[in-house]
Design a protein around this motif. Structure first.
Motif, mmCIF file in Angstrom:
data_model
loop_
_atom_site.group_PDB
_atom_site.id
_atom_site.type_symbol
_atom_site.label_atom_id
_atom_site.label_comp_id
_atom_site.label_asym_id
_atom_site.label_seq_id
_atom_site.Cartn_x
_atom_site.Cartn_y
_atom_site.Cartn_z
ATOM 1 N N VAL A 7 0.809 -1.234 0.000
ATOM 2 C CA VAL A 7 0.000 0.000 0.000
ATOM 3 C C VAL A 7 0.840 1.282 0.000
ATOM 4 O O VAL A 7 0.285 2.373 -0.119
ATOM 5 C CB VAL A 7 -1.005 0.040 1.182
ATOM 6 C CG1 VAL A 7 -1.974 -1.117 1.098
ATOM 7 C CG2 VAL A 7 -0.284 0.072 2.524
ATOM 8 N N SER A 8 2.158 1.158 0.110
ATOM 9 C CA SER A 8 2.964 2.383 -0.012
ATOM 10 C C SER A 8 3.248 2.699 -1.479
ATOM 11 O O SER A 8 3.708 3.786 -1.809
ATOM 12 C CB SER A 8 4.289 2.246 0.752
ATOM 13 O OG SER A 8 5.172 1.411 0.039
ATOM 14 N N LEU A 11 0.113 1.964 -7.038
ATOM 15 C CA LEU A 11 -1.116 1.217 -7.311
ATOM 16 C C LEU A 11 -1.795 0.765 -6.014
ATOM 17 O O LEU A 11 -3.003 0.949 -5.844
ATOM 18 C CB LEU A 11 -0.786 -0.002 -8.192
ATOM 19 C CG LEU A 11 -1.965 -0.863 -8.615
ATOM 20 C CD1 LEU A 11 -2.953 -0.066 -9.466
ATOM 21 C CD2 LEU A 11 -1.481 -2.084 -9.405
ATOM 22 N N GLY A 12 -1.005 0.185 -5.099
ATOM 23 C CA GLY A 12 -1.577 -0.308 -3.847
ATOM 24 C C GLY A 12 -2.282 0.788 -3.061
ATOM 25 O O GLY A 12 -3.346 0.560 -2.472
ATOM 26 N N ASP A 48 9.604 -10.892 1.134
ATOM 27 C CA ASP A 48 10.925 -11.484 1.339
ATOM 28 C C ASP A 48 11.059 -12.117 2.727
ATOM 29 O O ASP A 48 12.104 -12.682 3.050
ATOM 30 C CB ASP A 48 12.021 -10.418 1.171
ATOM 31 C CG ASP A 48 12.108 -9.928 -0.265
ATOM 32 O OD1 ASP A 48 11.843 -10.730 -1.186
ATOM 33 O OD2 ASP A 48 12.429 -8.740 -0.469
ATOM 34 N N ILE A 66 -0.350 -7.255 -4.866
ATOM 35 C CA ILE A 66 0.298 -6.325 -5.804
ATOM 36 C C ILE A 66 1.691 -6.881 -6.094
ATOM 37 O O ILE A 66 2.470 -7.131 -5.160
ATOM 38 C CB ILE A 66 0.423 -4.908 -5.188
ATOM 39 C CG1 ILE A 66 -0.938 -4.383 -4.694
ATOM 40 C CG2 ILE A 66 1.093 -3.944 -6.167
ATOM 41 C CD1 ILE A 66 -1.880 -3.889 -5.744
ATOM 42 N N ARG A 79 9.841 -14.531 -3.828
ATOM 43 C CA ARG A 79 8.885 -13.765 -2.996
ATOM 44 C C ARG A 79 7.445 -14.057 -3.404
ATOM 45 O O ARG A 79 6.569 -14.187 -2.536
ATOM 46 C CB ARG A 79 9.205 -12.265 -3.001
ATOM 47 C CG ARG A 79 9.368 -11.579 -4.325
ATOM 48 C CD ARG A 79 9.433 -10.054 -4.216
ATOM 49 N NE ARG A 79 10.639 -9.518 -3.610
ATOM 50 C CZ ARG A 79 11.272 -8.417 -4.028
ATOM 51 N NH1 ARG A 79 10.804 -7.755 -5.083
ATOM 52 N NH2 ARG A 79 12.320 -7.956 -3.406
ATOM 53 N N LEU A 134 0.748 -1.381 -19.585
ATOM 54 C CA LEU A 134 1.876 -0.527 -19.183
ATOM 55 C C LEU A 134 1.344 0.850 -18.797
ATOM 56 O O LEU A 134 0.464 1.414 -19.464
ATOM 57 C CB LEU A 134 2.891 -0.444 -20.324
ATOM 58 C CG LEU A 134 3.516 -1.804 -20.672
ATOM 59 C CD1 LEU A 134 4.351 -1.721 -21.945
ATOM 60 C CD2 LEU A 134 4.352 -2.337 -19.506
HETATM 61 N N1 LIG Z 1 2.327 -2.016 -15.583
HETATM 62 C C1 LIG Z 1 3.367 -1.205 -15.473
HETATM 63 O O1 LIG Z 1 3.616 -0.300 -16.307
HETATM 64 C C2 LIG Z 1 4.267 -1.323 -14.279
HETATM 65 C C3 LIG Z 1 5.291 -0.386 -14.124
HETATM 66 C C4 LIG Z 1 6.097 -0.488 -13.010
HETATM 67 C C5 LIG Z 1 5.898 -1.519 -12.090
HETATM 68 N N2 LIG Z 1 4.909 -2.408 -12.280
HETATM 69 C C6 LIG Z 1 4.669 -3.520 -11.331
HETATM 70 O O2 LIG Z 1 3.468 -3.220 -10.651
HETATM 71 C C7 LIG Z 1 3.699 -3.156 -9.227
HETATM 72 C C8 LIG Z 1 2.867 -2.066 -8.622
HETATM 73 O O3 LIG Z 1 3.142 -0.857 -9.302
HETATM 74 P P1 LIG Z 1 3.306 0.506 -8.508
HETATM 75 O O4 LIG Z 1 3.171 1.553 -9.501
HETATM 76 O O5 LIG Z 1 2.430 0.526 -7.315
HETATM 77 O O6 LIG Z 1 4.844 0.389 -8.021
HETATM 78 P P2 LIG Z 1 5.598 1.351 -6.984
HETATM 79 O O7 LIG Z 1 4.827 2.589 -6.728
HETATM 80 O O8 LIG Z 1 6.990 1.491 -7.463
HETATM 81 O O9 LIG Z 1 5.611 0.489 -5.650
HETATM 82 C C9 LIG Z 1 6.438 -0.649 -5.521
HETATM 83 C C10 LIG Z 1 5.603 -1.729 -4.904
HETATM 84 O O10 LIG Z 1 6.365 -2.911 -4.683
HETATM 85 C C11 LIG Z 1 6.040 -3.398 -3.378
HETATM 86 N N3 LIG Z 1 7.138 -4.240 -2.867
HETATM 87 C C12 LIG Z 1 8.451 -4.126 -3.135
HETATM 88 N N4 LIG Z 1 9.143 -5.056 -2.460
HETATM 89 C C13 LIG Z 1 8.240 -5.775 -1.754
HETATM 90 C C14 LIG Z 1 8.337 -6.874 -0.864
HETATM 91 N N5 LIG Z 1 9.510 -7.419 -0.541
HETATM 92 N N6 LIG Z 1 7.193 -7.355 -0.315
HETATM 93 C C15 LIG Z 1 5.996 -6.801 -0.589
HETATM 94 N N7 LIG Z 1 5.843 -5.771 -1.438
HETATM 95 C C16 LIG Z 1 6.956 -5.254 -2.002
HETATM 96 C C17 LIG Z 1 5.864 -2.146 -2.561
HETATM 97 O O11 LIG Z 1 5.162 -2.456 -1.385
HETATM 98 P P3 LIG Z 1 5.437 -1.774 0.081
HETATM 99 O O12 LIG Z 1 4.176 -1.055 0.450
HETATM 100 O O13 LIG Z 1 5.685 -2.929 0.966
HETATM 101 O O14 LIG Z 1 6.608 -0.834 -0.053
HETATM 102 C C18 LIG Z 1 5.041 -1.317 -3.550
HETATM 103 O O15 LIG Z 1 3.692 -1.700 -3.577
HETATM 104 C C19 LIG Z 1 5.224 -2.940 -9.085
HETATM 105 O O16 LIG Z 1 5.683 -3.447 -7.857
HETATM 106 C C20 LIG Z 1 5.751 -3.704 -10.279
HETATM 107 O O17 LIG Z 1 5.858 -5.092 -9.998
HETATM 108 C C21 LIG Z 1 4.071 -2.326 -13.349
#
Ligand SMILES: NC(=O)c1ccc[n+]([C@@H]2O[C@H](COP(=O)([O-])OP(=O)(O)OC[C@H]3O[C@@H](n4cnc5c(N)ncnc54)[C@H](OP(=O)(O)O)[C@@H]3O)[C@@H](O)[C@H]2O)c1
Length: 295
Positions: A7-8, A11-12, A48, A66, A79, A134
């Motif tokens: 949730v930080s 998207l979350g 992790d 997520i 993970r 994307l």
């Molecule tokens: N479709 C696309 O264009 C696109 C682009 C970039 C990424 N993504 C993927 O979509 C996901 C969500 O996108 P976003 O925009 O919300 O990314 P973001 O703002 O960069 O946030 C990163 C996310 O990864 C989580 N995370 C990282 N390490 C983790 C761990 N060890 N255990 C649990 N959670 C972990 C973080 O959770 P915490 O709250 O725990 O920090 C956070 O929700 C990304 O993590 C990536 O896999 C998709």
């Protein structure tokens, strides 16, 4: 009870906000999960750290998982595998996973997503796979290195060839995730299964943009003519090497560029309009904002 992981993240956070708006005495119950959770406002959920998952998933019916894709593939597989196992052990009844849309099938990003989909399919719970397109911000970020200087040079250079990338607003993806999760929770509460159980949805963007489109957006933004100059993947690799990226990020970025130039990132169909129930949000301003954010 619904738990949202990560949730930080961008998207979350949006998904949690949307579900919280539906919660209340007669509504759904939602809890937040994040690596930094203190157990009060959010549960500690660190993919992790498997011990945090067994404890964190207690009492959860619907898990919004997520993806946590920022690492080498072996780490991401470990993970995500830990989440699949812990959800089964905790008795989670429906897992909703945010994956990658079909247009990205040939990119290096796809492997951990498809592995995770397969792993979850073998679990004892219902699953819904939301194959996210994307983000508009992703194309903006890829374009930022040249979009800023274009205000002075009048040239936007990128290794996009003549290809285009279908992009989607993260808010649309969040809205769909909220409605799928809420429906799953209601279905379980009334003793049934969600109509989304066992389904995989392609949440592709309905707008595709390429180098010439970016140059046109920058022309409007800067009030001066900006022209697109395609560059090579070799030049892109050299430029990326100087940006302080992790090695795996360079691999994924070049794979995206290569797929875009080859024309693979332009989607043919999308489930977004149907699941959203309205027209998708426009993406042009989101792309321009993130492309020019540093300028
Ligand atoms: N479709 C696309 O264009 C696109 C682009 C970039 C990424 N993504 C993927 O979509 C996901 C969500 O996108 P976003 O925009 O919300 O990314 P973001 O703002 O960069 O946030 C990163 C996310 O990864 C989580 N995370 C990282 N390490 C983790 C761990 N060890 N255990 C649990 N959670 C972990 C973080 O959770 P915490 O709250 O725990 O920090 C956070 O929700 C990304 O993590 C990536 O896999 C998709």
């Amino acid at each position: 009870m619904i738990l949202v992981t990560g949730v930080s993240g961008g998207l979350g956070r949006l998904v949690l906000q949307g579900l919280t708006a539906l919660s209340g005495p007669d509504g759904i119950e939602v809890v937040a999960g994040t690596r930094g959770g203190d157990g009060e406002t959010a549960r500690r959920i660190d993919f992790d750290d498997p011990a945090s998952l067994v404890e964190g998933f207690a009492g959860v019916d619907v898990l919004v998982m997520i993806s946590a894709g920022y690492a080498e593939d072996d780490i991401v597989l470990a993970r995500h595998g830990a989440v699949a196992d812990a959800a089964a052990a905790a008795g989670v009844r429906h897992v909703i996973y945010t994956s990658l849309a079909a247009s990205g099938e040939r990119t290096t990003l796809a492997l951990p997503h498809r592995w995770t989909e397969d792993r979850l399919a073998h679990g004892p719970y219902d699953t819904t796979i939301l194959r996210n397109g994307l983000y508009a911000e992703l194309l903006g970020g890829l374009s930022a290195g040249s979009a800023g200087p274009a205000a002075e040079t009048g040239v936007f250079s990128a290794a996009y060839g003549t290809g285009r990338m279908s992009v989607v607003a993260r808010e649309d993806l969040a809205d769909i995730t909220v409605s799928v999760a809420a429906e799953a929770d209601r279905a379980l509460t009334s003793g049934g299964h969600s109509r989304h159980a066992g389904r995989t949805y392609e949440l592709e963007g309905v707008t595709a943009l390429g180098g010439t489109d970016l140059a046109d957006l920058l022309t409007k933004r800067y009030g001066r003519q900006v022209d697109y100059h395609p560059t090579s993947l070799t030049d892109a690799r050299t430029a990326l090497a100087g940006h302080g990226l992790e090695p795996y990020q360079i691999t994924h970025t070049l794979s995206l560029l290569s797929n875009m130039a080859a024309g693979f990132l332009e989607a043919k169909t999308s489930d977004v309009p149907t699941l959203l129930g309205s027209a998708p949000r426009p993406v042009h301003d989101l792309v321009t904002e993130s492309a020019t954010a540093g300028g």
